[in-house]
Scaffold this motif. Structure first.
Motif, PDB file in Angstrom:
ATOM      1  N   SER A 158       0.818  -1.208   0.000  1.00 18.74           N
ATOM      2  CA  SER A 158       0.000   0.000   0.000  1.00 18.74           C
ATOM      3  C   SER A 158       0.852   1.258   0.000  1.00 18.74           C
ATOM      4  O   SER A 158       0.571   2.199  -0.732  1.00 18.74           O
ATOM      5  CB  SER A 158      -0.918  -0.002   1.220  1.00 18.74           C
ATOM      6  N   GLU A 214       9.579   1.775   6.251  1.00 18.71           N
ATOM      7  CA  GLU A 214       8.505   0.905   6.691  1.00 18.71           C
ATOM      8  C   GLU A 214       7.536   0.710   5.536  1.00 18.71           C
ATOM      9  O   GLU A 214       7.167   1.668   4.862  1.00 18.71           O
ATOM     10  CB  GLU A 214       7.788   1.531   7.877  1.00 18.71           C
ATOM     11  N   LEU A 221       3.817  -0.837   4.247  1.00 18.39           N
ATOM     12  CA  LEU A 221       2.496  -1.241   4.700  1.00 18.39           C
ATOM     13  C   LEU A 221       1.863  -2.101   3.624  1.00 18.39           C
ATOM     14  O   LEU A 221       1.730  -1.682   2.475  1.00 18.39           O
ATOM     15  CB  LEU A 221       1.610  -0.025   4.981  1.00 18.39           C
ATOM     16  N   VAL A 258      -1.548  -4.496   2.594  1.00 18.14           N
ATOM     17  CA  VAL A 258      -2.964  -4.666   2.908  1.00 18.14           C
ATOM     18  C   VAL A 258      -3.500  -5.865   2.137  1.00 18.14           C
ATOM     19  O   VAL A 258      -2.976  -6.246   1.095  1.00 18.14           O
ATOM     20  CB  VAL A 258      -3.791  -3.401   2.573  1.00 18.14           C
ATOM     21  N   ASN A 295      -4.026  -5.776   7.785  1.00 19.16           N
ATOM     22  CA  ASN A 295      -2.910  -4.878   7.470  1.00 19.16           C
ATOM     23  C   ASN A 295      -1.650  -5.398   8.141  1.00 19.16           C
ATOM     24  O   ASN A 295      -1.706  -5.925   9.253  1.00 19.16           O
ATOM     25  CB  ASN A 295      -3.171  -3.455   7.978  1.00 19.16           C
ATOM     26  N   TYR A 296      -0.497  -5.228   7.472  1.00 16.65           N
ATOM     27  CA  TYR A 296       0.772  -5.696   8.007  1.00 16.65           C
ATOM     28  C   TYR A 296       1.855  -4.665   7.720  1.00 16.65           C
ATOM     29  O   TYR A 296       1.996  -4.213   6.591  1.00 16.65           O
ATOM     30  CB  TYR A 296       1.142  -7.041   7.361  1.00 16.65           C
ATOM     31  N   ARG A 297       2.620  -4.269   8.737  1.00 15.05           N
ATOM     32  CA  ARG A 297       3.722  -3.326   8.572  1.00 15.05           C
ATOM     33  C   ARG A 297       5.037  -4.083   8.691  1.00 15.05           C
ATOM     34  O   ARG A 297       5.193  -4.920   9.568  1.00 15.05           O
ATOM     35  CB  ARG A 297       3.677  -2.246   9.642  1.00 15.05           C
TER      36      ARG A 297
END
Length: 57
Positions: free
Chosen positions: A20, A31, A33, A35, A41-43
């Motif tokens: 994303s 970082e 992100l 989706v 959601n995962y960072r």
């Protein structure tokens, strides 16, 4: 996909997650992100990713 962008599977549904955004963090870190269509959601920190890759060798 670009080789620098990891392929992330959603832990909730198992589908491939979509990148994303990328947020520069400074000190050569960033970082990402990811989706998923299911809403998960995962960072991911690129520094953590590189440290994990270095540990494999």
């Amino acid at each position: 996909m670009h080789p620098e962008i990891p392929r992330v599977l959603c832990p909730s549904c198992g589908e491939i997650m979509r990148l994303s955004r990328i947020h520069p963090d400074g000190n050569n870190k960033s970082e990402m992100l990811f989706v998923c269509d299911c809403g998960f959601n995962y960072r991911m920190s690129t520094r953590a990713q590189r440290e994990a890759e270095d540990a494999q060798f």
